[in-house]
Structure formats: structure tokens, C-alpha cells
Design an enzyme around this catalytic site. Structure first.
Site, PDB file in Angstrom:
ATOM      1  N   SER A   8       0.847  -1.200   0.000  1.00  0.00           N
ATOM      2  CA  SER A   8       0.000   0.000   0.000  1.00  0.00           C
ATOM      3  C   SER A   8       0.879   1.245   0.000  1.00  0.00           C
ATOM      4  CB  SER A   8      -0.899  -0.002   1.237  1.00  0.00           C
ATOM      5  OG  SER A   8      -1.438   1.302   1.417  1.00  0.00           O
ATOM      6  N   HIS A  33      -1.506  -1.424  -4.074  1.00  0.00           N
ATOM      7  CA  HIS A  33      -2.760  -1.013  -3.417  1.00  0.00           C
ATOM      8  C   HIS A  33      -2.750   0.504  -3.203  1.00  0.00           C
ATOM      9  CE1 HIS A  33      -6.237  -1.885  -0.774  1.00  0.00           C
ATOM     10  NE2 HIS A  33      -5.751  -0.965   0.043  1.00  0.00           N
ATOM     11  N   ASP A  35      -4.854   3.634  -1.622  1.00  0.00           N
ATOM     12  CA  ASP A  35      -5.894   3.977  -0.647  1.00  0.00           C
ATOM     13  C   ASP A  35      -6.436   5.376  -0.906  1.00  0.00           C
ATOM     14  OD1 ASP A  35      -6.132   1.721   1.203  1.00  0.00           O
ATOM     15  OD2 ASP A  35      -4.003   2.093   1.554  1.00  0.00           O
ATOM     16  N   MET A  37      -8.811   8.116   0.205  1.00  0.00           N
ATOM     17  CA  MET A  37      -9.611   8.559   1.358  1.00  0.00           C
ATOM     18  C   MET A  37     -10.154   9.950   1.069  1.00  0.00           C
ATOM     19  SD  MET A  37      -7.255   7.324   4.518  1.00  0.00           S
ATOM     20  CE  MET A  37      -6.439   5.713   4.501  1.00  0.00           C
ATOM     21  N   HIS A  66      -8.662   1.236  -3.570  1.00  0.00           N
ATOM     22  CA  HIS A  66      -9.556   1.016  -2.421  1.00  0.00           C
ATOM     23  C   HIS A  66     -10.205   2.352  -2.080  1.00  0.00           C
ATOM     24  CE1 HIS A  66      -9.617   0.106   2.244  1.00  0.00           C
ATOM     25  NE2 HIS A  66     -10.820   0.272   1.741  1.00  0.00           N
ATOM     26  N   MET A  68     -12.272   4.759  -0.022  1.00  0.00           N
ATOM     27  CA  MET A  68     -12.851   5.028   1.309  1.00  0.00           C
ATOM     28  C   MET A  68     -13.508   6.402   1.224  1.00  0.00           C
ATOM     29  SD  MET A  68      -9.696   3.552   3.536  1.00  0.00           S
ATOM     30  CE  MET A  68      -8.639   3.528   2.095  1.00  0.00           C
ATOM     31  N   MET A 137     -11.445  -5.536   5.781  1.00  0.00           N
ATOM     32  CA  MET A 137     -10.577  -4.661   6.586  1.00  0.00           C
ATOM     33  C   MET A 137     -10.252  -5.368   7.902  1.00  0.00           C
ATOM     34  SD  MET A 137      -9.961  -2.011   4.814  1.00  0.00           S
ATOM     35  CE  MET A 137      -8.957  -1.217   6.069  1.00  0.00           C
ATOM     36  N   ASP A 175      -6.732  -6.351   4.631  1.00  0.00           N
ATOM     37  CA  ASP A 175      -6.050  -5.053   4.623  1.00  0.00           C
ATOM     38  C   ASP A 175      -5.998  -4.461   6.034  1.00  0.00           C
ATOM     39  OD1 ASP A 175      -5.136  -2.493   4.018  1.00  0.00           O
ATOM     40  OD2 ASP A 175      -6.912  -1.900   2.866  1.00  0.00           O
TER      41      ASP A 175
HETATM   42  C1  DX5 Z   1      -6.121   1.710   5.959  1.00  0.00           C
HETATM   43  C2  DX5 Z   1      -5.750   1.308   4.556  1.00  0.00           C
HETATM   44  C3  DX5 Z   1      -4.664   0.317   4.459  1.00  0.00           C
HETATM   45  C4  DX5 Z   1      -3.333   0.739   5.034  1.00  0.00           C
HETATM   46  C5  DX5 Z   1      -2.757  -0.464   5.701  1.00  0.00           C
HETATM   47  O1  DX5 Z   1      -7.316   2.415   5.937  1.00  0.00           O
HETATM   48  O2  DX5 Z   1      -6.871   0.775   3.883  1.00  0.00           O
HETATM   49  O3  DX5 Z   1      -4.487  -0.102   3.100  1.00  0.00           O
HETATM   50  O4  DX5 Z   1      -2.414   1.206   4.085  1.00  0.00           O
HETATM   51  O5  DX5 Z   1      -1.629  -0.080   6.389  1.00  0.00           O
HETATM   52  P1  DX5 Z   1      -0.845  -1.074   7.341  1.00  0.00           P
HETATM   53  O6  DX5 Z   1      -0.406  -2.237   6.513  1.00  0.00           O
HETATM   54  O7  DX5 Z   1       0.305  -0.247   7.822  1.00  0.00           O
HETATM   55  O8  DX5 Z   1      -1.776  -1.489   8.460  1.00  0.00           O
HETATM   56 ZN    ZN Z   2      -6.545  -0.146   1.824  1.00  0.00          ZN
END
Ligand code: DX5
Ligand code: ZN
Length: 215
Positions: A8, A33, A35, A37, A66, A68, A137, A175
Site C-alpha cells: 500500500s 494497493h 488507498d 480517502m 480502495h 474510502m 478490513m 487489509d
Molecule cells: C487503511 C488502509 C490500508 C493501510 C494499511 O485504511 O486501507 O491499506 O495502508 O496499512 P498497514 O499495513 O500499515 O496497516
Molecule cells: Zn486499503
């Protein structure tokens, strides 16, 4: 089947994402990956489709987006256009999840549904024929570097059981808080794709960290 590792970029250097992507290009992972947000469903704001569009020509890897965000129906077309290969969105923010899955797939992109740690797998049972993957998650979304919540393994085991019983072929991705120890538990429960941010990008040698999670 050997588990796939998806680093990620949330744990990467935000001032230099091009270099992060190019460094990941040197590793043997298939998936990156990303993320996204949006500041409402989760507090932070990270990347938009413009960034993904400019990173796209720099990488041959699978871009796993992903979402969010509070309004997946608004962002899905943007990330299709930006060159995502996989797009997942949270069931918790979706008014018409079945419709969004079809929309993603009709664009030739793999479609995934995401479950928060507090959401029962039962909620998505009626969507399982439509999904290419389920993203479970294992932390509450929003931040990297949190601890794995073991209870989510129950959801993963349940999903793996339904997959077998109903002869379905969706992948299970997990994840959050993935390290060498939690990765082993996930693999045992039926996980196919392990996402890891801090567990890879905060290590000195990314390929060594990837190998350790995979083996
Ligand atoms: C959190 C993200 C994850 C994040 C995971 O909301 O969806 O993808 O990058 O990070 P680690 O592996 O550090 O828990
Ligand atoms: Zn993620």
C-alpha cells in the site's frame, strides 16, 4: 495457491509518489494497493484520480484502488478512466452496491466490495455472485500502522466457506496490520491477497519484507 502481496502506497513518501511507484516496480509484486480517502467516511484526504492517472504510465503492475469515500458512485467512473485495474468500495457507504459492481465490471475492471471490521460478512452474502473480490478490513480504515483485529478472521473463514459451498471464485483480500505473524493466520483462513503498508514500505529492503510476508 500462493498468496499475492499488495503493497500500500499509503505508507510511501507523499512528496514523491512517482519514486515510490518506480521502486515498487523493481519488486516482484503483481499488485499495488492505492488507498483513496475522501475526508468524510474517513477523516484523512489522500489521493485523487488525477494522481493515479499520472502514475499509470510509470507502472505495469495491477492498480488496486480502495475507495474510502462517502460517494463511491461519483468516484468509480473517475478511477476507471484513470486506469485502475481493480476498484473496491465499502458496503457501509453504498446505496446501490450491486449496481456499482456491475458498473465496474462492465468497464473491464475487477470489482470488489469492502467490509469494515465491525460489519458481518452476512451483509454481502447476496452480492457474492457479482464480486471479483472481497476486501476484508482488519483495522478500522483511515490510517496505516494499526494493529490487526483477530476477530475478522471469522468473516474470512465464513466467506471461504460460502465460496466453496456455492462454487464461487471471488478472491479474498485482507487489509490492515498485516505482518509476518498475522499473514500466517490470514493465509490459513483462506486469504488470497495480503495488503501491507507499514509492513513493507517502512522496512529498509522492500523485497525482503515482501518475501517474508509471502513465505
Ligand atoms: C487503511 C488502509 C490500508 C493501510 C494499511 O485504511 O486501507 O491499506 O495502508 O496499512 P498497514 O499495513 O500499515 O496497516
Ligand atoms: Zn486499503
Amino acid at each position: 495457491m500462493t498468496v499475492k502481496i499488495a503493497p500500500s502506497i499509503l505508507s510511501g513518501d507523499f512528496s514523491n509518489m512517482g519514486a515510490v511507484i518506480e521502486k515498487l516496480e523493481q519488486t516482484d509484486v503483481e499488485i499495488i494497493h492505492i488507498d483513496v480517502m475522501g475526508g468524510q467516511f474517513v477523516a484523512p484526504i489522500t489521493f485523487g484520480y488525477q494522481m493515479v492517472k499520472t502514475l499509470r504510465p510509470r507502472s505495469k503492475k495491477i492498480f488496486d484502488v480502495h475507495l474510502m469515500v462517502q460517494t463511491p458512485e461519483v468516484q468509480i467512473p473517475q478511477f476507471i478512466e484513470a486506469g485502475a485495474d481493480m476498484i473496491s468500495f465499502h458496503v457501509e457507504t453504498s446505496k446501490h452496491p450491486h449496481c456499482y459492481l456491475q458498473q465496474i465490471k462492465s468497464a473491464g475492471v475487477k470489482a470488489g466490495i469492502v467490509l469494515n471490521p465491525g460489519t458481518s460478512a452476512q451483509v454481502i452474502k447476496t452480492l457474492l455472485e457479482e464480486v471479483d473480490y472481497v476486501l476484508q478490513m482488519s483495522v478500522n480504515p483511515g490510517f496505516g500502522g494499526q494493529s490487526f483485529i483477530p476477530r475478522v478472521l471469522e468473516n474470512i473463514e465464513q466467506l471461504a466457506k460460502w465460496r466453496e459451498k456455492e462454487h464461487l471464485s471471488f478472491a479474498i483480500e485482507v487489509d490492515g496490520g498485516v505482518n509476518e505473524i498475522t499473514a500466517a493466520a490470514c493465509r490459513k483462513s483462506g486469504v488470497d491477497i495480503l495488503v501491507a503498508g507499514s509492513g513493507i514500505l517502512e522496512k529498509d529492503d522492500w523485497q525482503v519484507a515482501i518475501n517474508q510476508l509471502r513465505d
